[in-house]
Design a protein around this motif. Structure first.
Motif, mmCIF file in Angstrom:
data_model
loop_
_atom_site.group_PDB
_atom_site.id
_atom_site.type_symbol
_atom_site.label_atom_id
_atom_site.label_comp_id
_atom_site.label_asym_id
_atom_site.label_seq_id
_atom_site.Cartn_x
_atom_site.Cartn_y
_atom_site.Cartn_z
ATOM 1 N N SER A 154 0.841 -1.196 0.000
ATOM 2 C CA SER A 154 0.000 0.000 0.000
ATOM 3 C C SER A 154 0.877 1.247 0.000
ATOM 4 O O SER A 154 2.108 1.173 0.129
ATOM 5 C CB SER A 154 -0.906 0.005 1.233
ATOM 6 O OG SER A 154 -0.130 0.113 2.419
ATOM 7 N N LYS A 155 0.229 2.400 -0.117
ATOM 8 C CA LYS A 155 0.966 3.664 -0.158
ATOM 9 C C LYS A 155 1.725 3.891 1.130
ATOM 10 O O LYS A 155 2.879 4.343 1.114
ATOM 11 C CB LYS A 155 -0.014 4.805 -0.405
ATOM 12 C CG LYS A 155 0.617 6.184 -0.437
ATOM 13 C CD LYS A 155 -0.418 7.258 -0.699
ATOM 14 C CE LYS A 155 0.205 8.650 -0.706
ATOM 15 N NZ LYS A 155 -0.807 9.706 -0.971
ATOM 16 N N ARG B 181 -1.465 -6.696 -2.080
ATOM 17 C CA ARG B 181 -2.285 -5.678 -2.738
ATOM 18 C C ARG B 181 -1.978 -5.530 -4.230
ATOM 19 O O ARG B 181 -2.335 -4.521 -4.832
ATOM 20 C CB ARG B 181 -2.063 -4.323 -2.060
ATOM 21 C CG ARG B 181 -2.667 -4.204 -0.672
ATOM 22 C CD ARG B 181 -2.458 -2.798 -0.129
ATOM 23 N NE ARG B 181 -2.909 -1.782 -1.068
ATOM 24 C CZ ARG B 181 -4.157 -1.309 -1.118
ATOM 25 N NH1 ARG B 181 -5.078 -1.785 -0.276
ATOM 26 N NH2 ARG B 181 -4.494 -0.370 -1.987
ATOM 27 N N GLU C 219 -5.259 -5.172 -6.284
ATOM 28 C CA GLU C 219 -5.910 -3.887 -6.011
ATOM 29 C C GLU C 219 -5.122 -2.731 -6.612
ATOM 30 O O GLU C 219 -5.701 -1.782 -7.148
ATOM 31 C CB GLU C 219 -6.048 -3.702 -4.501
ATOM 32 C CG GLU C 219 -6.936 -4.748 -3.825
ATOM 33 C CD GLU C 219 -7.000 -4.526 -2.322
ATOM 34 O OE1 GLU C 219 -6.724 -3.388 -1.885
ATOM 35 O OE2 GLU C 219 -7.319 -5.482 -1.595
ATOM 36 N N ASN C 220 -3.793 -2.798 -6.521
ATOM 37 C CA ASN C 220 -2.972 -1.719 -7.086
ATOM 38 C C ASN C 220 -3.100 -1.649 -8.606
ATOM 39 O O ASN C 220 -3.177 -0.553 -9.180
ATOM 40 C CB ASN C 220 -1.510 -1.929 -6.697
ATOM 41 C CG ASN C 220 -1.240 -1.610 -5.237
ATOM 42 O OD1 ASN C 220 -2.064 -0.988 -4.561
ATOM 43 N ND2 ASN C 220 -0.101 -2.058 -4.733
ATOM 44 N N GLN D 75 -6.487 -0.163 -9.362
ATOM 45 C CA GLN D 75 -6.452 1.271 -9.087
ATOM 46 C C GLN D 75 -5.640 2.010 -10.157
ATOM 47 O O GLN D 75 -5.978 3.138 -10.547
ATOM 48 C CB GLN D 75 -5.850 1.516 -7.703
ATOM 49 C CG GLN D 75 -5.876 2.971 -7.253
ATOM 50 C CD GLN D 75 -5.320 3.138 -5.849
ATOM 51 O OE1 GLN D 75 -5.083 2.154 -5.133
ATOM 52 N NE2 GLN D 75 -5.083 4.386 -5.447
ATOM 53 N N ASP E 189 2.376 8.890 -4.915
ATOM 54 C CA ASP E 189 1.958 7.574 -4.461
ATOM 55 C C ASP E 189 2.984 6.574 -4.990
ATOM 56 O O ASP E 189 2.911 6.127 -6.137
ATOM 57 C CB ASP E 189 0.554 7.251 -4.988
ATOM 58 C CG ASP E 189 -0.012 5.976 -4.366
ATOM 59 O OD1 ASP E 189 0.791 5.180 -3.832
ATOM 60 O OD2 ASP E 189 -1.242 5.773 -4.437
ATOM 61 N N ALA F 229 3.511 3.520 -4.263
ATOM 62 C CA ALA F 229 2.959 2.202 -4.600
ATOM 63 C C ALA F 229 2.428 2.187 -6.025
ATOM 64 O O ALA F 229 2.639 1.234 -6.774
ATOM 65 C CB ALA F 229 1.857 1.825 -3.612
ATOM 66 N N MET F 230 1.731 3.268 -6.426
ATOM 67 C CA MET F 230 1.222 3.352 -7.795
ATOM 68 C C MET F 230 2.361 3.474 -8.802
ATOM 69 O O MET F 230 2.317 2.884 -9.888
ATOM 70 C CB MET F 230 0.281 4.544 -7.928
ATOM 71 C CG MET F 230 -1.100 4.357 -7.340
ATOM 72 S SD MET F 230 -2.053 3.076 -8.216
ATOM 73 C CE MET F 230 -1.786 1.670 -7.099
ATOM 74 N N THR G 106 3.899 0.124 -9.146
ATOM 75 C CA THR G 106 2.981 -0.772 -9.858
ATOM 76 C C THR G 106 2.988 -0.474 -11.350
ATOM 77 O O THR G 106 3.059 -1.379 -12.184
ATOM 78 C CB THR G 106 1.558 -0.632 -9.303
ATOM 79 O OG1 THR G 106 1.562 -0.900 -7.897
ATOM 80 C CG2 THR G 106 0.611 -1.606 -9.998
#
Length: 293
Positions: free
Chosen positions: A52-53, A68, A71-72, A75, A256, A258-259, A262
């Motif tokens: 996550s972030k 995640r 989910e990532n 998103q 972010d 994490a984004m 990803t």
């Protein structure tokens, strides 16, 4: 006894020669250390893509996968600022089209420069080499952009495809590879048998230079997949390539990570798939070129 000893010497000398090329413990340790250093950034990128972030900012950073990733990715694809799915599709179209064009044109030009005799061939090849010494893309951005405006192509992917359809490095590489891989006697024998120039190209040249084509295809695909500067100038934010989509993930309200990880991980996957699928031909082409050189 003398005859037996002389017969045994080649075996001993061969084993001694083999031992010369055996990797010692220090060599193996250095190679293993280099492998870890090279692979760790990729491993860490995929680890962060599963976090996550908030977890991406933990100290010390996590070194094990999280849960995640799905989910990532969802998103990432739903992000209204990045248009990531569009960027992936555009990059795939651009990289595939440019790679096909560069490989075909470079192979044809390499055959012409290496095996066909015509006036001005050395001057023309020299002018192609000069294009490799000058950063034409950086120096020609303004006139190139004006050309795209006049054509009405700004914001469209053909504006990214057209400037890269021909590559001076590809022409030079395939010229050198064709010179080394195809003997002149083989081309002359095909001429004597009545083969046309195009048939010599398809039946004699292409099978011989296939490893070099694989190497050139990989290098061209990687270069155009990772292209950022020109697409960021000529394309609109709602019609990006994958690299400009990743840049759009860095928003003003905060990064972010994490984004970002990803998006980077997803963008790297096609390159990994291409290398795994064609790795044997690519390594074979590099080794064959090294031996012939």
């Amino acid at each position: 006894m003398t005859a037996i000893q002389t017969r045994r010497r080649p075996a001993g000398s061969a084993s001694a020669a083999n031992r010369i090329w055996d990797a010692g413990p220090l060599t193996k340790v250095v190679l293993a250390f280099a492998l870890v250093l090279s692979a760790f950034p990729i491993y860490y990128m995929f680890i962060m893509a599963t976090r996550s972030k908030d977890e991406a900012l933990d100290t010390p950073p996590p070194l094990l996968p999280g849960g995640r990733l799905g989910e990532n990715i969802q998103q990432l694809l739903d992000n209204e600022n990045a248009y990531f799915a569009t960027g992936l599709i555009n990059s795939a179209i651009i990289a595939t089209t440019v790679t096909f064009s560069v490989v075909v044109i470079s192979t044809l030009a390499g055959f012409a420069f290496a095996k066909l005799k015509f006036k001005g061939s050395k001057i023309l090849l020299g002018s192609i080499l000069l294009t490799m010494m000058v950063p034409l893309q950086q120096m020609g951005i303004v006139p190139l952009y004006e050309m795209m405006v006049n054509l009405g192509w700004t914001g469209q992917i053909q504006a990214v495809i057209l400037p890269f359809l021909v590559n001076g490095f590809g022409v030079f590489m395939m010229t050198q590879y064709t010179t080394q891989a195809v003997p002149d006697e083989l081309v002359e024998a095909a001429r004597v048998d009545g083969a046309s120039t195009m048939r010599i190209y398809t039946n004699v040249i292409l099978p011989a230079v296939r490893p070099g084509m694989a190497v050139l295809a990989l290098l061209t695909f990687m270069q155009n997949w990772n292209e950022f500067m020109w697409p960021s100038i000529v394309l609109n934010p709602d019609n990006p390539v994958v690299q400009t989509s990743i840049a759009a993930l860095n928003q003003a309200q905060g990064t972010d990570y994490a984004m970002l990880f990803t998006g980077t991980a997803v963008s790297v996957l096609p390159l990994i798939i291409v290398f795994v699928a064609f790795g044997r031909q690519i390594v074979g082409g590099l080794m064959e070129g090294a031996v012939k050189a």
